[in-house]
Each structure stands twice: as C-alpha cells, then as structure tokens.
Design a protein around this motif. Sequence first.
Motif, PDB file in Angstrom:
ATOM      1  N   GLU A   1      -6.388  -5.442   0.097  1.00 34.42           N
ATOM      2  CA  GLU A   1      -5.787  -6.226  -0.967  1.00 34.42           C
ATOM      3  C   GLU A   1      -4.286  -6.338  -0.745  1.00 34.42           C
ATOM      4  OE1 GLU A   1      -7.190  -4.753  -4.693  1.00 34.42           O
ATOM      5  OE2 GLU A   1      -9.173  -4.395  -3.902  1.00 34.42           O
ATOM      6  N   THR A   2      -3.611  -7.086  -1.663  1.00 29.43           N
ATOM      7  CA  THR A   2      -2.176  -7.296  -1.510  1.00 29.43           C
ATOM      8  C   THR A   2      -1.390  -6.011  -1.669  1.00 29.43           C
ATOM      9  OG1 THR A   2      -2.023  -7.896  -3.828  1.00 29.43           O
ATOM     10  CG2 THR A   2      -2.236  -9.691  -2.240  1.00 29.43           C
ATOM     11  N   ASP A   3      -1.860  -5.105  -2.514  1.00 35.18           N
ATOM     12  CA  ASP A   3      -1.246  -3.788  -2.601  1.00 35.18           C
ATOM     13  C   ASP A   3      -2.026  -2.866  -1.664  1.00 35.18           C
ATOM     14  OD1 ASP A   3       0.576  -4.571  -4.509  1.00 35.18           O
ATOM     15  OD2 ASP A   3      -0.737  -4.021  -6.176  1.00 35.18           O
ATOM     16  N   ALA A   4      -1.462  -2.648  -0.515  1.00 41.14           N
ATOM     17  CA  ALA A   4      -2.171  -1.857   0.501  1.00 41.14           C
ATOM     18  C   ALA A   4      -2.224  -0.402   0.073  1.00 41.14           C
ATOM     19  CB  ALA A   4      -1.480  -1.985   1.843  1.00 41.14           C
ATOM     20  N   THR A   5      -3.394   0.161   0.200  1.00 39.36           N
ATOM     21  CA  THR A   5      -3.604   1.574  -0.081  1.00 39.36           C
ATOM     22  C   THR A   5      -4.326   2.188   1.115  1.00 39.36           C
ATOM     23  OG1 THR A   5      -3.831   1.092  -2.436  1.00 39.36           O
ATOM     24  CG2 THR A   5      -4.626   3.233  -1.682  1.00 39.36           C
ATOM     25  N   PHE A   6      -3.822   3.325   1.535  1.00 42.48           N
ATOM     26  CA  PHE A   6      -4.422   4.011   2.682  1.00 42.48           C
ATOM     27  C   PHE A   6      -4.629   5.476   2.334  1.00 42.48           C
ATOM     28  CE2 PHE A   6      -1.869   0.581   4.419  1.00 42.48           C
ATOM     29  CZ  PHE A   6      -2.731  -0.028   5.314  1.00 42.48           C
ATOM     30  N   GLU A   7      -5.691   6.019   2.873  1.00 39.59           N
ATOM     31  CA  GLU A   7      -5.908   7.459   2.823  1.00 39.59           C
ATOM     32  C   GLU A   7      -6.118   7.912   4.263  1.00 39.59           C
ATOM     33  OE1 GLU A   7      -9.047   8.579   0.162  1.00 39.59           O
ATOM     34  OE2 GLU A   7      -8.172   7.487  -1.530  1.00 39.59           O
ATOM     35  N   PHE A   8      -5.554   9.063   4.552  1.00 41.82           N
ATOM     36  CA  PHE A   8      -5.671   9.533   5.938  1.00 41.82           C
ATOM     37  C   PHE A   8      -5.644  11.062   5.970  1.00 41.82           C
ATOM     38  CE2 PHE A   8      -1.530   7.774   4.852  1.00 41.82           C
ATOM     39  CZ  PHE A   8      -0.704   8.872   4.912  1.00 41.82           C
ATOM     40  N   THR A   9      -6.122  11.604   7.083  1.00 40.51           N
ATOM     41  CA  THR A   9      -6.107  13.050   7.322  1.00 40.51           C
ATOM     42  C   THR A   9      -5.564  13.286   8.725  1.00 40.51           C
ATOM     43  OG1 THR A   9      -8.345  13.088   8.214  1.00 40.51           O
ATOM     44  CG2 THR A   9      -8.116  13.437   5.844  1.00 40.51           C
ATOM     45  N   GLY A  10      -5.162  14.490   8.945  1.00 40.61           N
ATOM     46  CA  GLY A  10      -4.666  14.836  10.277  1.00 40.61           C
ATOM     47  C   GLY A  10      -4.944  16.289  10.593  1.00 40.61           C
TER      48      GLY A  10
END
Length: 188
Positions: free
Chosen positions: A166-175
Amino acid sequence: TALGDQPNAEAGLDALEDNGGATPTHALLPDSAAIDRGLAPCPATDQRRIARPQGRGCDIGAFEAPPDIIAPETDITDATTGATAVFEFTGTDDRGDVTFDCRLDGGAWLACVSPQRYESLGLGNHLFEVRAVDAAGNADLTPAEHSWTEGDTTPPDTTITMASAETDATFEFTGTDDGGAVIFECRL
C-alpha cells in the motif's frame, strides 16, 4: 684468564678413539665449547687432515667438527589472541642456544623474543609464525604457527517477514547473527 677463555666450561669431548688420521682423537660433541672458538689464524687442517674451518671459525684442538647443517625446532607454548595477541614460544637445537624470527600475516621475518606481543590488530584472519635460528644460521624449515580470526567477520542474515504493497509501506523483518544482537538500518 685470557680473552676468550671459558673457565669451568664443559669441554664436550667424545671418548678417545680412531676418528681417522694417524692417531686417536676426541671427537667434539655437538654442544662442545670448543666448536668455532679457536684463534685465527688456525692450521689449514686438523690432525685427521680435515680442512679448517668447517664452521664460522676453527675448532679448538685436534678435531674439527663437521658443519652444523641441522635446523632447530620451534614450538608455540601459549597463545592469547584478540585485538591484542601475545605468543610464547621455545626452540631447541642440537648444538645449543637459538634466537627467533617472527612474522605476522605473511610480513617480513623480524628478530623477536618470547613473549611476542601485537596490538591494535584489525578485524579478519591473522597468522602468526615463529622460527628458531641456530648459531650457524640454520632456520627452522617448518615454523610454528597460530591462526585466528579477530572479530565477527560474518554479516548477519536479514529476512523480510511481511511487506505491505500500500501507499504507507509497512515492513516486518528479523535478523540473526552468530556474533550476537542485530541492529537494523533501513533505507527506501
């Protein structure tokens, strides 16, 4: 005593026997105090007609010892590694004392003593080498060595577990990282 005298030194002589030549002689043992200690000029041959000198100088007495062609041995006895590394080592030779040459990461061989210390080492792989050198100049042909890796040189693994389109980018990530905690830097 005169210059060069070695009072109370062990002569380092073998038994009186036929070592070649017209009369019996005492062969010099490898650690004899008589090796290379004769005064110059010395006779051209010993009692057996062996040319003199065989080493750095003439030997004292009727027997000229063969040249030292046996290289010494070297061992690393302790190693503490990190950004500062300290190495302790010893060497043995069939004819007496040794000195040492050290090098780090394939650099030039330089005279050193035990313990040898290196400071402010950078990240990455390191190799310390040390070799014993005897009085005849024979260097250990298989220097003792110790290798190690300083710091965490493996990058972390990052996985994006969710991304919105969407226009408001949202990300989830792990490392994950074998060196411990992970800090993220993001850029769009």
